[in-house]
Design a protein around this motif. Structure first.
Motif, PDB file in Angstrom:
ATOM      1  N   UNK A  52       0.923  -1.215  -0.040  1.00 38.08           N
ATOM      2  CA  UNK A  52       0.035  -0.076  -0.011  1.00 38.08           C
ATOM      3  C   UNK A  52       0.900   1.347   0.008  1.00 38.08           C
ATOM      4  N   UNK A  53       1.887   1.110   0.674  1.00 37.93           N
ATOM      5  CA  UNK A  53       2.990   2.324   0.466  1.00 37.93           C
ATOM      6  C   UNK A  53       3.555   2.822  -0.676  1.00 37.93           C
ATOM      7  N   UNK A  54       3.626   1.817  -1.497  1.00 43.26           N
ATOM      8  CA  UNK A  54       4.218   1.998  -2.866  1.00 43.26           C
ATOM      9  C   UNK A  54       3.122   2.483  -3.931  1.00 43.26           C
ATOM     10  N   UNK A  55       1.851   2.449  -3.562  1.00 42.97           N
ATOM     11  CA  UNK A  55       0.985   2.933  -4.347  1.00 42.97           C
ATOM     12  C   UNK A  55       0.985   4.634  -5.166  1.00 42.97           C
ATOM     13  N   UNK A  56       1.561   4.850  -6.304  1.00 42.07           N
ATOM     14  CA  UNK A  56       1.511   6.079  -6.746  1.00 42.07           C
ATOM     15  C   UNK A  56       2.743   6.817  -6.207  1.00 42.07           C
ATOM     16  N   UNK A  57       3.648   6.116  -5.454  1.00 37.55           N
ATOM     17  CA  UNK A  57       4.821   6.665  -4.895  1.00 37.55           C
ATOM     18  C   UNK A  57       5.718   7.260  -6.190  1.00 37.55           C
ATOM     19  N   UNK A  58       5.539   6.889  -7.254  1.00 37.55           N
ATOM     20  CA  UNK A  58       6.697   7.416  -8.383  1.00 37.55           C
ATOM     21  C   UNK A  58       5.909   7.642  -9.490  1.00 37.55           C
ATOM     22  N   UNK A  59       4.621   8.039  -9.438  1.00 38.18           N
ATOM     23  CA  UNK A  59       3.544   8.374 -10.699  1.00 38.18           C
ATOM     24  C   UNK A  59       4.052   9.195 -11.757  1.00 38.18           C
ATOM     25  N   UNK A  60       4.828  10.134 -11.186  1.00 41.56           N
ATOM     26  CA  UNK A  60       5.381  11.315 -12.317  1.00 41.56           C
ATOM     27  C   UNK A  60       6.311  10.671 -13.098  1.00 41.56           C
ATOM     28  N   UNK A  61       7.163   9.584 -12.735  1.00 42.28           N
ATOM     29  CA  UNK A  61       8.259   9.215 -13.646  1.00 42.28           C
ATOM     30  C   UNK A  61       7.379   8.547 -14.866  1.00 42.28           C
ATOM     31  N   UNK A  62       6.114   7.856 -14.563  1.00 42.20           N
ATOM     32  CA  UNK A  62       5.556   7.238 -15.693  1.00 42.20           C
ATOM     33  C   UNK A  62       4.495   7.980 -16.392  1.00 42.20           C
ATOM     34  N   UNK A  63       4.413   9.290 -15.974  1.00 41.86           N
ATOM     35  CA  UNK A  63       3.481  10.059 -16.962  1.00 41.86           C
ATOM     36  C   UNK A  63       4.013  10.185 -18.459  1.00 41.86           C
ATOM     37  N   UNK A  64       3.117  10.287 -19.629  1.00 37.06           N
ATOM     38  CA  UNK A  64       3.610  10.415 -20.919  1.00 37.06           C
ATOM     39  C   UNK A  64       4.562  11.697 -21.147  1.00 37.06           C
ATOM     40  N   UNK A  65       5.633  11.413 -21.712  1.00 36.58           N
ATOM     41  CA  UNK A  65       6.602  12.412 -22.056  1.00 36.58           C
ATOM     42  C   UNK A  65       7.971  12.543 -21.168  1.00 36.58           C
ATOM     43  N   UNK A  66       7.653  11.535 -20.030  1.00 38.70           N
ATOM     44  CA  UNK A  66       8.619  11.577 -19.099  1.00 38.70           C
ATOM     45  C   UNK A  66       9.881  10.619 -19.320  1.00 38.70           C
TER      46      UNK A  66
END
Length: 401
Positions: A387-401
């Protein structure tokens, strides 16, 4: 007179091969070291079969509980809550593998945290053609589908589901993916009927209103107005259920959505009358991005799942996590064949993940391998629980990243 050629020799040979593989498969399960035997002997033979036949064999193995029961003890860091229900791991089987609730016990044996069956349509219907599943790569990293919801219908599937849930030895979370009949002139009513039929018994429901495996390859609806209509009807049907606990509803999205369509979806599900508890990201894709011309030319123009979907669905998970500000539970699906793949989707914003294509070609021990790898990655990254990892690094996977 010269002897006539044996016109059906190839079919006869194929039949003998399939029968032999099945017989050996069943025989090998009598031995103690089943996992290694299946991985070493059975799965290489299964990969030589047409993909639809491989899928059917995998389904039969689960249906008749031929596969060894998982002895894997899920690590505590994988324990989580699935809409209020405790589960030992966040790995589920995606819709499409067991469309008609024929293999629930066998899928539970493999160690899945939750099971999704379907898509189930109100009336029974056959798929679009004889060959509904096809493979493109030699190593089967891609699976294609043109089935158009091959379903036994609400009544038959409901009876199977009731029988399974009535057994004392069956303790599993089961959801039903709802579809609409191809011939229906009232698809909105089909979804509402599905809620009324399965809402009293299912642990969750999935509105599969975007099917890339239709003949046109287009979503079942194409605009915001239609989405509002369907989700409003689904919520109205749910409100009429006579039960103490509200059944969660998830919306399955197409991976081929534009950014504007994703924004519209986020806006719609924020409306009270259209609310859903979760999103499944994503369905199979109708696009042919990054495929070589030779593959595109012979893939039957169906929808694709597996490897081509992995990166696309992960980026879409991150985008929907951003658009909903993490307020809606996301189930990530598409191209998962390792703990690393699952970990990426969880970091992008998925609370749970699902498998399908890889299971058919990697065998029943894949589930345990993914859980073991995922648990190790969580520890190495410093997360006490998934649960602690959910969305923890979502910005890295946004299109264009």
């Amino acid at each position: 007179m010269a002897p006539q050629p044996k016109r059906f020799a190839p079919l006869r040979t194929l039949g003998i091969f399939v029968a032999s593989v099945t017989a050996v498969y069943m025989g090998l399960t009598a031995y103690e070291n089943q996992d290694n035997l299946i991985r070493t002997f059975i799965m290489p033979a299964v990969r030589r079969l047409p993909v639809e036949m491989s899928h059917n064999l995998a389904l039969l193995a689960c249906k008749y509980r031929i596969n060894p029961v998982s002895q894997h003890l899920d690590d505590y860091n994988l324990n989580t809550s699935f809409f209020g229900r405790l589960i030992s791991n966040p790995i589920g089987i995606a819709a499409g593998f067991d469309r008609n609730a024929e293999a629930l016990h066998g899928l539970k044996d493999l160690g899945f945290g939750f099971i999704e069956i379907g898509s189930v349509t109100p009336m029974a219907q056959k798929g679009n053609g004889r060959t509904r599943l096809f493979g493109l790569y030699e190593d089967r990293k891609i699976m294609g589908s043109s089935d158009g919801f091959d379903s036994d219908g609400h009544y038959v599937v409901m009876q199977r589901l009731r029988r399974a849930l009535a057994r004392n030895d069956f303790k599993a979370i089961v959801g039903v993916n709802l579809g609409s009949n191809r011939s229906s002139t009232t698809p909105t009513r089909d979804y509402a009927t599905g809620v009324k039929t399965f809402g009293p018994v299912a642990d969750f429901l999935v509105v599969n209103a975007t099917s890339a495996s239709t003949a046109s390859g287009q979503p079942s609806w194409a605009n915001k107005k239609q989405l509002i209509e369907v989700l409003t009807a689904v919520n109205n049907a749910r409100s009429q259920l006579q039960q103490r606990k509200t059944v969660p509803i998830l919306l399955k999205l197409s991976p081929d959505m534009t950014l504007d369509e994703m924004k519209d979806t986020a806006a719609v599900i924020s409306m009270r009358k259209c609310r859903v508890e979760g999103l499944i990201v994503a369905n199979s894709t109708a696009t042919r991005d990054n495929l070589s011309p030779s593959l595109v030319s012979h893939d039957n123009n169906g929808a694709l799942s597996g490897a081509p979907l992995r990166e696309r669905s992960t980026k879409q998970i991150a985008r929907m996590y951003e658009l909903t500000k993490g307020s809606v539970t996301i189930v990530g699906v598409g191209g998962i064949s390792s703990g690393r793949d699952a970990f990426e989707k969880i970091q992008a914003g998925a609370s749970f993940v699902q498998l399908y294509t890889a299971l058919v070609y990697e065998g029943p021990d894949l589930v345990d391998r993914i859980k073991g790898e995922l648990s190790m990655l969580l520890k190495e990254s410093g997360y006490a629980n998934v649960r602690d990892a959910v969305g923890s690094n979502y910005k890295q996977y946004l299109p264009g990243k």
